[in-house]
Motif scaffolding. Structure first.
Motif, mmCIF file in Angstrom:
data_model
loop_
_atom_site.group_PDB
_atom_site.id
_atom_site.type_symbol
_atom_site.label_atom_id
_atom_site.label_comp_id
_atom_site.label_asym_id
_atom_site.label_seq_id
_atom_site.Cartn_x
_atom_site.Cartn_y
_atom_site.Cartn_z
ATOM 1 N N ASP A 66 -8.380 -2.337 -0.472
ATOM 2 C CA ASP A 66 -8.777 -2.590 -1.862
ATOM 3 C C ASP A 66 -9.595 -3.881 -1.910
ATOM 4 O O ASP A 66 -9.040 -4.979 -1.924
ATOM 5 C CB ASP A 66 -7.545 -2.692 -2.753
ATOM 6 N N PHE A 119 0.815 -1.218 0.000
ATOM 7 C CA PHE A 119 0.000 0.000 0.000
ATOM 8 C C PHE A 119 0.848 1.266 0.000
ATOM 9 O O PHE A 119 0.684 2.132 -0.832
ATOM 10 C CB PHE A 119 -0.928 -0.027 1.223
ATOM 11 N N LYS A 136 -5.219 6.230 5.632
ATOM 12 C CA LYS A 136 -5.260 5.332 4.476
ATOM 13 C C LYS A 136 -6.284 5.768 3.435
ATOM 14 O O LYS A 136 -6.099 5.521 2.237
ATOM 15 C CB LYS A 136 -5.521 3.901 4.935
ATOM 16 N N SER A 173 -2.204 -3.094 3.199
ATOM 17 C CA SER A 173 -3.577 -2.778 3.564
ATOM 18 C C SER A 173 -4.515 -3.667 2.753
ATOM 19 O O SER A 173 -4.198 -4.067 1.627
ATOM 20 C CB SER A 173 -3.893 -1.309 3.278
ATOM 21 N N ARG A 205 -5.191 6.407 -0.343
ATOM 22 C CA ARG A 205 -5.860 5.647 -1.409
ATOM 23 C C ARG A 205 -6.395 6.572 -2.501
ATOM 24 O O ARG A 205 -6.257 6.285 -3.697
ATOM 25 C CB ARG A 205 -6.995 4.822 -0.817
#
Length: 214
Positions: A24, A15, A122, A21, A126
């Protein structure tokens, strides 16, 4: 009742740097098991802050996607599944309309809202956009987690049916605002109410008790 149009799962992937992570996630085809630790085939990378019986299933309202699209400028992630790492893709339920302790039947499983979702870095990594966490805190568009009261099986197209309502004074939005939004500082009486919410996950209740003792 509202239809779940996708049930999504994921496994940890690279990630950021050495960090991994499972944010997804992708839709599952056909029936999938839902147990006390979550949906079969789903996992978490950061077991200190995610996963466990009180964070078994993640729900982020699909209703928010249009508002995010307007703010982000038609971000491609919002055209795909589980942009916020949610397990359930559902329209028609938002934080101001559900409560801590609400119970929902999904397929043969029984789910119970256990806590709001605390946003973290995160999401911003992302999407490649700073300011998203602050916006979630300001708007209380946090999503929430379920614990699994009865294990079972479900699939896309099943309905999420509320079969029991928790304390009506404490919507997910109000509780999240009380504990995370500086513009909504709770009174001592409100903190006492939160600490007494039996269906709120224990770590959040413990944090509130420490605030009361300070």
């Amino acid at each position: 009742m509202t239809e779940v149009f996708a049930i999504c799962t994921g496994q940890p992937k690279s990630f950021r740097g050495n960090e991994t992570s499972a944010i997804d996630k992708r839709p599952v085809e056909g029936p999938v098991g839902i147990g006390v630790l979550g949906i079969a085939g789903d996992s978490v990378a950061d077991t200190k802050h995610h996963g466990g019986v009180d964070m078994a299933v993640h729900h982020y309202p699909h209703d928010h996607y249009a508002v995010w699209n307007a703010w982000l400028g038609e971000h491609p992630l919002l055209a795909g599944p589980a942009a916020f790492g949610e397990n359930l893709m559902v329209t028609g339920l938002t934080e101001d309309g559900v409560h801590i302790g609400d119970r929902f039947r999904l397929g043969s499983a029984l789910l119970e809202i256990s806590q709001p979702r605390q946003p973290c870095w995160k999401v911003e990594h992302r999407f490649g956009r700073m300011g998203m966490v602050a916006r979630i805190i300001e708007r209380h568009d946090c999503g929430w987690y379920y614990r699994v009261i009865e294990a079972g099986e479900a699939q896309a197209g099943d309905v999420l049916e509320c079969v029991e309502t928790g304390p009506e004074d404490w919507t997910v939005a109000r509780l999240f605002a009380a504990l995370y939004d500086p513009a909504h500082r709770p009174s001592r009486a409100e903190l006492q109410d939160i600490a007494a919410l039996e269906r709120l996950c224990q770590p959040w209740r413990d944090k509130v008790r420490k605030r009361l003792e300070a």
